[in-house]
Write an enzyme that holds these catalytic residues in place. Structure first.
Site, PDB file in Angstrom:
ATOM      1  N   GLU A  84      34.910  -7.422 -32.074  1.00  0.00           N
ATOM      2  CA  GLU A  84      36.104  -6.635 -31.770  1.00  0.00           C
ATOM      3  C   GLU A  84      36.644  -5.871 -32.988  1.00  0.00           C
ATOM      4  O   GLU A  84      37.759  -6.114 -33.450  1.00  0.00           O
ATOM      5  CB  GLU A  84      37.196  -7.535 -31.182  1.00  0.00           C
ATOM      6  CG  GLU A  84      36.770  -8.213 -29.893  1.00  0.00           C
ATOM      7  CD  GLU A  84      37.880  -9.013 -29.233  1.00  0.00           C
ATOM      8  OE1 GLU A  84      38.973  -9.140 -29.835  1.00  0.00           O
ATOM      9  OE2 GLU A  84      37.670  -9.515 -28.116  1.00  0.00           O
TER      10      GLU A  84
ATOM     11  N   GLU B  93      32.453 -11.589 -23.929  1.00  0.00           N
ATOM     12  CA  GLU B  93      33.642 -12.389 -23.634  1.00  0.00           C
ATOM     13  C   GLU B  93      34.274 -11.873 -22.353  1.00  0.00           C
ATOM     14  O   GLU B  93      34.356 -10.666 -22.144  1.00  0.00           O
ATOM     15  CB  GLU B  93      34.694 -12.303 -24.753  1.00  0.00           C
ATOM     16  CG  GLU B  93      34.328 -12.957 -26.062  1.00  0.00           C
ATOM     17  CD  GLU B  93      35.440 -12.824 -27.102  1.00  0.00           C
ATOM     18  OE1 GLU B  93      36.614 -12.626 -26.705  1.00  0.00           O
ATOM     19  OE2 GLU B  93      35.135 -12.912 -28.298  1.00  0.00           O
TER      20      GLU B  93
END
EC number: 3.2.1.175
Length: 528
Positions: free
Chosen positions: A207, A422
């Site tokens: 991320e 995720e």
């Protein structure tokens, strides 16, 4: 914009090599019409990888064992405890000591794979090899990976999940400095050569958009840097320069990725492996249908294209160049060449979607938000919510956003292989936080996973997106950054009052049934 309404180490390693050597596109999905009556892994392509995910800082604990050095998150939780619910990760959920027990939980879930991260300061306590290697730390990850393979569980390893060694922060500001590129590349190259003969699925960075924006633009996460004018967080930031630092951090991060991937592709032990980045975009719907403009495309450039465009095409999106101007660093021609095509697959972490609200530029108070000219809202101008949000839920549930993003990536970034690295549902149980019976009855999480698996199935079958894996966040409740332990995301409930005992939740039971090699007895139509 596109719109749509299991037993010995040798055997374990052989399984990894078999899946890596298989065709990029998983084969043979069951693509029937409408909602399937019975729904399981058999409705997905043969060879599709199913797993759960964690990150070192969030689960390991043992921060003072094995010569591990401090990370910037250790410092952040101690220096600003009020910004993490007065919690820290000194013990976390003690995965460092209990990983063998937790691997058995993975087996109980019938998963194929486990996403973990390596803690940089557990390998290099002071950030670089010349200052010392922790043999204990290196051996810990060997033992963990070997135990996974022994149990026929494929390791997907993230090299960096936000835990910059504090020594590098103190020495030159970590990712604020171009010096990080050499140090990160050295660290990444060490992990490739140390574990590359066992690990064939890699992620360089988790991320990057969140890391840069939340750490260096709005100050929400470590190291907590921002300008005083940032709403909600400016008064907490002791230093920083919003609208500048996040772009420099991401620039250095992207160069670190490019040089690390170059090292990976020259690593003989890593032959046959794949490497990518785990991005974390939200999907956006226009808040006001009468005033859409170019807001959706622009904000997707800022949240996704910022890091995906350089690794696909070699440079930043034009919209970012136009809006950010001189504050956006430039790549040299050699750097563009190194960046272009520097991922073998796209990792995507998806949680929620929001409405995009057009805002005016603010050159006196620059930030990522004012540069993108888009603010976020959970409601439209007519008051409609983007999705359902149970009373204790952390985010709005909008499963269609997953499909829309997958189709967007296919159409705009060359139809890459995609792994959902995720996907998960967070909840704050409030006064019921320590109630095991209440906490394990997580029917909302089960519903969330079901809806998102159906959306992913539509992306594969109807949109022909090349999705090859799915990882639930998370295996178990853990330290959730600024939310401390208040936010629970796990398929297993952690009893923080009773020796960190693990209890399977309703969602974990459903996921284990879904992943059985035969169709489950439950009927999805009735449950939804």
């Amino acid at each position: 914009m596109v719109r749509f309404e299991k037993v010995h180490l040798v055997l374990g390693l052989a399984l990894v090599l078999t899946l890596v050597g298989a065709p990029t596109k998983a084969q043979g999905p069951v693509c029937g019409a409408g909602l399937p009556d019975k729904f399981s892994r058999l409705n997905f392509p043969e060879g599709f990888i199913w797993g759960t995910a964690t990150a070192a800082f969030q689960v390991e604990g043992a921060v003072n064992e094995g010569c591990r050095g401090p990370s910037m998150w250790d410092t952040f939780t101690k220096k600003f405890p009020h910004r993490c619910e007065n919690h820290n990760a000194d013990v976390a959920v003690d995965f460092y000591h209990r990983y063998k027990e937790d691997i058995q939980l993975m087996k109980d879930l019938n998963t194929d794979a486990f996403r973990l991260s390596i803690a940089w300061p557990r390998i290099f306590p002071h950030g670089r090899m010349s200052k010392g290697i922790s043999k204990v730390g290196v051996q810990f990850y060997h033992d963990l990976i070997d135990e996974l393979l022994k149990n026929n569980i494929i390791p997907l390893v993230t090299v960096f999940h936000w835990d910059t060694p504090q020594d590098l922060e103190d020495e030159y500001g970590g990712f604020l400095s171009g010096r990080i590129v050499q140090d990160f590349t050295e660290y990444a190259n060490f992990t490739f050569h140390e574990y590359g003969h066992k690990v064939k699925h890699w992620i360089t960075f988790n991320e990057p958009w969140v890391f840069s924006r939340a750490g260096y633009d709005n100050g929400k996460k470590a190291p907590g840097r921002c300008s005083p004018y940032i709403p909600g967080y400016g008064q907490h930031c002791q230093d920083g320069r919003s609208g500048y630092e996040a772009y420099q951090v991401s620039h250095n991060l992207l160069l670190s990725h490019a040089y690390a991937v170059d090292a990976f592709r020259n690593c003989k032990q890593c032959a046959g492996g794949k490497i990518g980045i785990a991005h974390s975009p939200a999907w956006f719907e226009p808040q006001d249908l009468e005033h859409v403009g170019g807001s959706i495309e622009r904000v997707l450039d800022f949240i996704l294209g910022w890091h995906l465009a350089p690794t696909t095409y070699g440079d930043y999106p034009q919209s970012m160049k136009d809006r950010v101007g001189h504050r956006l660093p430039k790549f040299t021609e050699a750097e563009k060449k190194l960046l272009k095509g520097s991922t073998d697959y796209v990792g995507m972490n998806y949680y929620t979607s929001v409405f995009a609200k057009e805002i005016s530029p603010d050159p006196k108070s620059p930030s990522w938000t004012t540069d993108s000219l888009v603010d976020w809202d959970s409601k439209s101008v007519d008051g409609y919510k983007i999705g359902s949000k149970p009373f204790n839920g952390k985010l709005d549930v909008y499963s269609k956003g997953l499909r829309y993003l997958l189709k967007y990536i296919k159409d705009n970034y060359g139809d890459p292989e995609v792994i959902i690295a995720e996907n998960g549902y967070g909840e704050d149980l409030g006064e019921k936080h320590n109630d095991v019976n209440f906490g394990t009855q997580d029917h909302n999480r089960k519903y969330y996973i079901q809806r998102h698996l159906l959306s992913m199935h539509d992306a594969i079958c109807k949109d022909k997106v090349n999705v090859t894996g799915y990882f639930v966040w998370s295996l178990m409740d853990n330290f959730e950054w600024q939310d401390g332990y208040k936010a629970r995301f796990g398929l297993y409930y952690i009893d923080f009052q009773n020796n960190l005992t693990r209890h399977q939740k309703v969602s974990g039971k459903w996921y284990s049934e879904f992943l059985k090699p035969q169709f489950p007895t439950s009927k999805l139509r009735e449950e939804l």
